[in-house]
Write a protein that holds these residues in place. Structure first.
Motif, PDB file in Angstrom:
ATOM      1  N   LYS A  72     -23.770   1.420  44.089  1.00 50.91           N
ATOM      2  CA  LYS A  72     -23.572   0.467  45.189  1.00 50.91           C
ATOM      3  C   LYS A  72     -23.288  -0.937  44.681  1.00 50.91           C
ATOM      4  N   PHE A  73     -23.938  -1.320  43.599  1.00 50.68           N
ATOM      5  CA  PHE A  73     -23.757  -2.681  43.060  1.00 50.68           C
ATOM      6  C   PHE A  73     -23.083  -2.652  41.691  1.00 50.68           C
ATOM      7  N   GLN A  74     -22.443  -1.537  41.382  1.00 48.85           N
ATOM      8  CA  GLN A  74     -21.687  -1.423  40.133  1.00 48.85           C
ATOM      9  C   GLN A  74     -20.286  -0.930  40.479  1.00 48.85           C
ATOM     10  N   ARG A  75     -19.514  -1.792  41.091  1.00 46.33           N
ATOM     11  CA  ARG A  75     -18.228  -1.398  41.646  1.00 46.33           C
ATOM     12  C   ARG A  75     -17.102  -1.398  40.621  1.00 46.33           C
TER      13      ARG A  75
ATOM     14  N   ILE B 179      -5.258   2.716  32.371  1.00 49.27           N
ATOM     15  CA  ILE B 179      -4.891   2.949  33.765  1.00 49.27           C
ATOM     16  C   ILE B 179      -5.919   2.289  34.678  1.00 49.27           C
ATOM     17  N   GLU B 180      -5.449   1.667  35.743  1.00 50.11           N
ATOM     18  CA  GLU B 180      -6.327   1.076  36.746  1.00 50.11           C
ATOM     19  C   GLU B 180      -6.208   1.881  38.038  1.00 50.11           C
ATOM     20  N   VAL B 181      -7.321   2.247  38.617  1.00 49.60           N
ATOM     21  CA  VAL B 181      -7.295   3.032  39.845  1.00 49.60           C
ATOM     22  C   VAL B 181      -8.529   2.712  40.685  1.00 49.60           C
ATOM     23  N   ALA B 182      -8.309   2.564  41.985  1.00 47.76           N
ATOM     24  CA  ALA B 182      -9.419   2.382  42.928  1.00 47.76           C
ATOM     25  C   ALA B 182      -9.789   3.749  43.486  1.00 47.76           C
ATOM     26  N   VAL B 183     -11.059   4.077  43.435  1.00 46.15           N
ATOM     27  CA  VAL B 183     -11.527   5.413  43.811  1.00 46.15           C
ATOM     28  C   VAL B 183     -12.614   5.314  44.876  1.00 46.15           C
TER      29      VAL B 183
ATOM     30  N   PRO C  32     -24.101  12.777  42.249  1.00 40.36           N
ATOM     31  CA  PRO C  32     -24.785  13.982  42.736  1.00 40.36           C
ATOM     32  C   PRO C  32     -23.796  15.106  43.033  1.00 40.36           C
ATOM     33  N   LEU C  33     -24.276  16.332  42.988  1.00 38.68           N
ATOM     34  CA  LEU C  33     -23.425  17.474  43.298  1.00 38.68           C
ATOM     35  C   LEU C  33     -23.011  17.413  44.764  1.00 38.68           C
ATOM     36  N   GLY C  34     -21.745  17.707  45.022  1.00 33.98           N
ATOM     37  CA  GLY C  34     -21.209  17.598  46.372  1.00 33.98           C
ATOM     38  C   GLY C  34     -20.386  16.332  46.580  1.00 33.98           C
ATOM     39  N   THR C  35     -20.113  15.597  45.484  1.00 33.23           N
ATOM     40  CA  THR C  35     -19.348  14.350  45.572  1.00 33.23           C
ATOM     41  C   THR C  35     -17.852  14.627  45.479  1.00 33.23           C
ATOM     42  N   ILE C  36     -17.098  13.972  46.344  1.00 31.32           N
ATOM     43  CA  ILE C  36     -15.637  14.062  46.324  1.00 31.32           C
ATOM     44  C   ILE C  36     -15.074  12.700  45.920  1.00 31.32           C
ATOM     45  N   ALA C  37     -14.118  12.719  45.000  1.00 28.69           N
ATOM     46  CA  ALA C  37     -13.438  11.487  44.582  1.00 28.69           C
ATOM     47  C   ALA C  37     -12.038  11.468  45.178  1.00 28.69           C
ATOM     48  N   LYS C  38     -11.686  10.364  45.840  1.00 26.59           N
ATOM     49  CA  LYS C  38     -10.370  10.220  46.460  1.00 26.59           C
ATOM     50  C   LYS C  38      -9.691   8.963  45.950  1.00 26.59           C
ATOM     51  N   ASN C  39      -8.362   9.020  45.884  1.00 22.37           N
ATOM     52  CA  ASN C  39      -7.590   7.823  45.579  1.00 22.37           C
ATOM     53  C   ASN C  39      -7.694   6.880  46.773  1.00 22.37           C
TER      54      ASN C  39
ATOM     55  N   VAL D 273     -19.068   5.048  48.511  1.00 25.00           N
ATOM     56  CA  VAL D 273     -18.835   3.821  47.739  1.00 25.00           C
ATOM     57  C   VAL D 273     -17.371   3.785  47.304  1.00 25.00           C
ATOM     58  N   LYS D 274     -16.884   2.579  47.107  1.00 25.96           N
ATOM     59  CA  LYS D 274     -15.542   2.385  46.571  1.00 25.96           C
ATOM     60  C   LYS D 274     -15.687   1.671  45.241  1.00 25.96           C
ATOM     61  N   ILE D 275     -15.104   2.241  44.189  1.00 25.61           N
ATOM     62  CA  ILE D 275     -15.225   1.652  42.864  1.00 25.61           C
ATOM     63  C   ILE D 275     -13.839   1.414  42.270  1.00 25.61           C
ATOM     64  N   PHE D 276     -13.788   0.490  41.330  1.00 25.73           N
ATOM     65  CA  PHE D 276     -12.545   0.179  40.638  1.00 25.73           C
ATOM     66  C   PHE D 276     -12.707   0.600  39.182  1.00 25.73           C
ATOM     67  N   CYS D 277     -11.845   1.496  38.720  1.00 22.58           N
ATOM     68  CA  CYS D 277     -11.943   2.026  37.353  1.00 22.58           C
ATOM     69  C   CYS D 277     -10.772   1.522  36.503  1.00 22.58           C
ATOM     70  N   ARG D 278     -11.064   1.210  35.259  1.00 23.64           N
ATOM     71  CA  ARG D 278     -10.008   0.826  34.324  1.00 23.64           C
ATOM     72  C   ARG D 278     -10.308   1.452  32.967  1.00 23.64           C
ATOM     73  N   SER D 279      -9.385   2.289  32.520  1.00 23.84           N
ATOM     74  CA  SER D 279      -9.564   2.906  31.208  1.00 23.84           C
ATOM     75  C   SER D 279      -9.169   1.919  30.116  1.00 23.84           C
ATOM     76  N   GLY D 280      -9.539   2.241  28.880  1.00 28.03           N
ATOM     77  CA  GLY D 280      -9.279   1.339  27.763  1.00 28.03           C
ATOM     78  C   GLY D 280      -7.848   1.411  27.249  1.00 28.03           C
ATOM     79  N   LYS D 281      -7.385   0.327  26.665  1.00 24.67           N
ATOM     80  CA  LYS D 281      -6.060   0.269  26.047  1.00 24.67           C
ATOM     81  C   LYS D 281      -6.114   0.921  24.662  1.00 24.67           C
ATOM     82  N   GLY D 282      -5.046   1.623  24.320  1.00 24.23           N
ATOM     83  CA  GLY D 282      -4.970   2.233  22.998  1.00 24.23           C
ATOM     84  C   GLY D 282      -4.791   1.179  21.916  1.00 24.23           C
ATOM     85  N   GLY D 283      -5.380   1.434  20.758  1.00 22.51           N
ATOM     86  CA  GLY D 283      -5.240   0.492  19.647  1.00 22.51           C
ATOM     87  C   GLY D 283      -3.848   0.542  19.029  1.00 22.51           C
ATOM     88  N   ALA D 284      -3.422  -0.565  18.471  1.00 24.85           N
ATOM     89  CA  ALA D 284      -2.087  -0.631  17.865  1.00 24.85           C
ATOM     90  C   ALA D 284      -2.081   0.052  16.496  1.00 24.85           C
TER      91      ALA D 284
END
Length: 336
Positions: free
Chosen positions: A63-66, A151-155, A94-101, A10-21
Motif C-alpha cells: 500500500k505504501f510501497q508503490r 522496462i517501465e510498467v504500471a501494474v 497472496p495466492l489469488g492475486t491477479i496482475a493487470k497492465n 493496489v497500483k504499483i509502478f515497476c522499473r527493471s534495471g538497465k543492462g551494463g555496458a
C-alpha cells in the motif's frame, strides 16, 4: 483480520534495471604492448518479479510501497571479466492475486500457487564487450555495445480470495455468525447491515482431521453487478471459490426470490459463476416450527439445502456433511 488492514487492490509502478555496458578495453601488459581486445560483457539489469506466498493474506505491505525499482547491471571489465547482474526485486503477493497492465487492462498473470513466479518487468540485456567484434579484418575493435534500457510498467494488483467455500448472501443473513461458529475466525458481528466490509477466512474442521477453508464474502445487494454499493469489489472474491454456499435467513419475505436475486447478480457479473456447485442454507431456523419448515421446503430451488441456526447450533453438523460431500464431488470432477 482488521478491516483497515485488508487491502485487495493496489497500483504499483515497476522499473527493471538497465543492462551494463560492454567494455572496449585493449589488453596491455609489460611484454604485450599491443594486445588484442579483451573487454568483457555488461551484466543483465535486474528483473521485477512477482511471487506467490502463503505467508501473505493481503496486499497491505504494498500500500505504501508503490514504486519498485530493480538494480542496474554493472559494466564489463578488462581480461574478459563480465559485469555483475543487477539486483532483482521480488514482490511477494497472496495466492489469488491477479496482475493487470494499468494502461490496457490486460491480464499479465495470475498467482495461485505457493512459490509461483512471473517476471513483470525483465531487466535490460547487458552489452557485449569488444572481444566479440574481433575479426580477421578488424583485429582491434575499439567499440562495444551499450546495455539495453530497463522496462517501465504500471501494474494493478487485485486479490481474489482463495477458499473452498464462499458464503453468498444479503447483508445481515448471518454469514459472519456462521463462520465464527464453524471455525476459529472472529469476524465483526452486529445486528445491522454491512458489518463485514472485507472477506474473512476460516478453517473449518471436519471428521477424521479433515478441514476446508470457508470465506465470508461481504453482503451483496441488488444491483451489485452494476457497481451499486461495493458490489464489484465484493463479487470478484467469489470467483475463486470452489463451492458457493447461499445463505438466506428464515425470516426473509420470500426465500426463493432472495436466492434468485443473488443468483442473478452473480450471473450479471460473470456467467461462469453459475457453473460452480451451489448449496443453500436456510439460517435462523430456530425461528421456525416443523410445519413452517415443511411449507418452506416446497418453495426451495432444486439444489442441496439444509436448515441451520448458528446461534442455537442446529444443523451445523449436517451442513458440514453437505459441504464435504460437494467438495468431494467437485474434486472427483476435476480429476476426471
Amino acid at each position: 483480520m482488521a478491516s483497515s488492514n485488508f487491502v485487495d487492490y493496489v497500483k504499483i509502478f515497476c522499473r527493471s534495471g538497465k543492462g551494463g555496458a560492454g567494455s572496449a578495453h585493449m589488453r596491455r601488459e609489460k611484454f604485450v604492448p599491443k594486445g588484442g581486445p579483451d573487454g568483457g560483457d555488461g551484466g543483465r539489469g535486474g528483473h521485477v518479479i512477482i511471487k506467490g506466498s502463503r505467508n501473505h493474506w493481503t496486499l497491505l505491505h504494498l500500500k505504501f510501497q508503490r514504486h519498485i525499482f530493480a538494480g542496474h547491471g554493472m559494466s564489463g571489465g578488462a581480461q574478459g571479466s563480465f559485469g555483475s547482474q543487477g539486483e532483482d526485486k521480488t514482490i511477494f503477493v497472496p495466492l489469488g492475486t491477479i496482475a493487470k497492465n494499468a494502461e490496457t487492462g490486460e491480464v499479465i498473470c495470475e498467482i495461485t500457487e505457493e512459490g509461483q513466479e512471473f517476471v513483470l518487468a525483465p531487466g535490460g540485456k547487458g552489452g557485449r564487450g569488444n572481444m566479440h567484434f574481433k575479426t580477421s579484418t578488424n583485429q582491434t575493435p575499439r567499440y562495444a555495445q551499450p546495455g539495453l534500457e530497463g522496462i517501465e510498467v504500471a501494474v494493478i494488483l487485485e486479490l481474489k480470495v482463495l477458499a473452498d467455500v464462499g458464503l453468498v448472501g444479503f447483508p445481515n443473513a448471518g454469514k459472519s455468525t456462521l463462520l465464527s461458529v464453524v471455525s476459529a475466525a472472529k469476524p465483526e458481528i452486529a445486528d445491522y447491515p454491512f458489518t463485514t466490509l472485507v472477506p474473512n477466512l476460516g478453517i473449518v474442521n471436519y471428521r477424521d482431521y479433515k478441514s476446508f477453508v470457508m470465506a465470508d464474502i461481504p453482503g451483496i445487494i441488488e444491483g451489485a453487478s452494476d457497481g451499486k454499493g461495493l458490489g464489484l469489489r465484493f463479487l470478484r472474491h467469489i470467483e475463486r471459490n470452489s463451492i458457493l454456499l447461499f445463505l438466506v435467513p428464515a425470516d426473509a419475505d420470500d426465500i426463493a426470490k432472495e436466492y434468485q436475486i443473488l443468483l442473478n447478480e452473480l450471473k450479471m457479473y460473470n456467467p461462469e459463476l453459475l457453473d460452480k456447485q451451489r448449496l443453500l442454507a436456510i439460517s435462523k431456523c430456530d425461528l421456525l416450527d416443523d410445519e413452517l419448515i415443511a411449507e418452506i421446503k416446497h418453495q426451495l430451488p432444486e439444489i442441496p439445502y439444509t436448515f441451520i441456526s448458528s446461534v442455537a447450533n442446529l444443523g451445523i453438523t449436517e451442513l458440514k456433511d453437505m459441504i464435504w460431500k460437494a467438495l468431494d464431488e467437485s474434486n472427483k470432477d476435476m480429476i476426471d
